[in-house]
Structures are given as C-alpha cells and as structure tokens.
Design an enzyme around this catalytic site. Sequence first.
Site, short mmCIF file in Angstrom:
data_model
loop_
_atom_site.label_atom_id
_atom_site.label_comp_id
_atom_site.label_asym_id
_atom_site.label_seq_id
_atom_site.Cartn_x
_atom_site.Cartn_y
_atom_site.Cartn_z
N MET A 72 44.75 38.51 51.66
CA MET A 72 44.74 37.85 52.98
C MET A 72 44.30 38.82 54.07
SD MET A 72 48.34 35.74 52.62
CE MET A 72 49.25 37.22 52.10
N ASP A 132 48.94 23.58 46.95
CA ASP A 132 48.21 24.32 47.97
C ASP A 132 46.72 24.18 47.74
OD1 ASP A 132 50.54 25.12 49.11
OD2 ASP A 132 50.35 27.24 48.64
N LYS A 143 47.20 25.20 53.33
CA LYS A 143 47.08 25.89 54.61
C LYS A 143 45.68 26.49 54.69
CE LYS A 143 51.97 27.20 54.81
NZ LYS A 143 52.77 27.65 53.70
#
Length: 336
Positions: A265, A128, A150
């Site tokens: 997040m 990632d 991502k």
Amino acid sequence: MSPELSFSGLSVLVARVAPHTVATVHALLRDGARVTVASSLDDLPTSLRDLAERGLVTLDPRADPTAHDVVLRGDPSTSPAPQPQPRVAPGSPDVGTVTLLGGGLGDPGLLTVAGIEAIRVADVIVHDRLAPLSALRHARDDVQVVDVGKIPRGDFTPQERINEILVEHALAGRNVLRLKGGDNFVFGRGGEEAEACTAHGIPVVVIPGLSSSIAAPALAGIPVTHRTLVQGFTVVSGHVPPGDPRSTLDWGAIARSRTTIVVLMGVATLGAIAETLVAEGLPATTPAAVVADAGLPSMRTARAALGEIDATARREGLGAPAVVVIGEVAALDVLR
C-alpha cells in the site's frame, strides 16, 4: 461461465449487471477476453468500478451488441436470492459461523483447497476488490454476495460497517465467508473482524492465504531472501508517509536493518519513503522494484535504483495494487 468454453481474444459484451456479474467479468479477463460492460460508472458495484477505472474493462451504456463476438444477456445465477432468516440470540446453537479466507492474489489458482470448499458452502460471501473474484463461480447459485471493496482514495465501506455485516448475518444463522486478497492477518484487518465476531459469541474459522508481500515479488522473479544476498525481509505498510503523525514506523531502523524491505500500500507515498530511506543512510543506488497487479493478466514490473524508482513507476503508469521491493534482490529476475 462454463469452464469448457474459452473466450480468449474475443470481445465480450456484458449486457446486464447482476449479482454474479463480478465473478463472470473476472473469469472473462483471466481467460483473455476484451470485456465491455453496458453500464455507466455510477451504476456499477465497487469491484467492477475498480476494474473500469484501472482500464481493465470498457464501459459503454449504449454498446452495439452486433459489434461484439459474444453477448452475455443474463446472469449465470437463476436461483432466487436467499430469504432473510430470523435473528437468533448470541450463544444459540443456531448462530452461524464466520470464515476468514485469505484469497491470495488475483489468480484463483493460488487459492487453497480449503478456500475453494469454503466458497462452495457459504450462505453469504463478503468480499473485497482484490479477492480472486472469478473463484465465486464455485459458489452456490443462491449465495448472497456483498461487495465491501475499498478503492484507494475512492469508494469504501467503513471497517465498522463491515464488522456489523459479518455479525448481523452470522447472528441470523448464516455461514458467512469473509473473502479478502492476500492474507486476512497481514494488513487485512482480519484481527479486528475476528474480535468483533467473538465478542458476539460467533465461532470464527481462519483459512490463511498467500500474502502479496512474498507472492508478488515471487511472481516477478524476485526472491525476498537469498542465501548469498540477504538473510531476512521486513514488511511494512506505506499507506501513510514517513513523518505523518499516524505513522508509527522507525524508518531509520528499517533503513539500517540490512533486510529486504517490502512495502504494501505504498505506491502513492513511494517518493517520500525513498527519500526518507536515503536520508537514513540507505544508498540511493540500492535496487528497487514495483510489482503491480500481481497474479492478474495485467501484471507489470518496474525496476530502478531507489532514488529513481518513484519516477520510474509513475512514468510507466504503475499504480495500486502494487508491492514495492527494496534491496539487492530487487535486481534479480530468477525466472528469466
């Protein structure tokens, strides 16, 4: 990049993007170099594009090599890429393994010894964008590196495709390393990946990593618990705001929990989260902090009252990746 060399303070031009460039650029940034990549944004892999969009590297397809202190023209790896191996049936002794490695924060020094060893022996590394990519310098020259990062509200590889990549390589007899930031089982979808592998008879090894929910506050001098202030902490995801049909959180219960609230997040939804917590009874004067880029040279922290934290973070230009801390401990800086 040789560990004996230091590029601190130097301007470095990476003249060619190749399989090991991501690890090289991350190592240069950690060493304090000013990095320019001779490429356009569209030609970069996801993890390098993320660095460019966050302003950590400069892009210049027509960069003048003579204007830089150091020019890297080749890739650190000179070995040929591994050749595809025949597919084998599930349950065969030739089936490979999948190792789920939590990489912690961006600092490779926070990786475990077991994690470094897993990088060294992997045939394939699926990573990632927030993994400590400079640690890939420990990988074999012939390792196959797959970038499935991502970018928030940007490029991404669907989780279903990531699962397929892990399964395909393992069924081909390869030892696959799934390298993520933080811990794979703390909002890392490691559970889904493990289930996908075991459904195909693929052995799974788990190497836990430092979760940003505790490590990011700690690096900012914020203990998520403190004997005289709070007896626990609550970790939640803020990728969808309160009131969104996809949210399953009871924000009222969270506001009344009398624990430190840690939001992962949640930078984009911080305003809505703060408003909801205040509406549910948490005082607007409650201390809060946003810790961005924890473990990286670009790490920054913003502090304000809960009612002002969103505006403060925006004014100071803090964005993802970031961890939000809400509670009395957010006013502390025990490292000062």
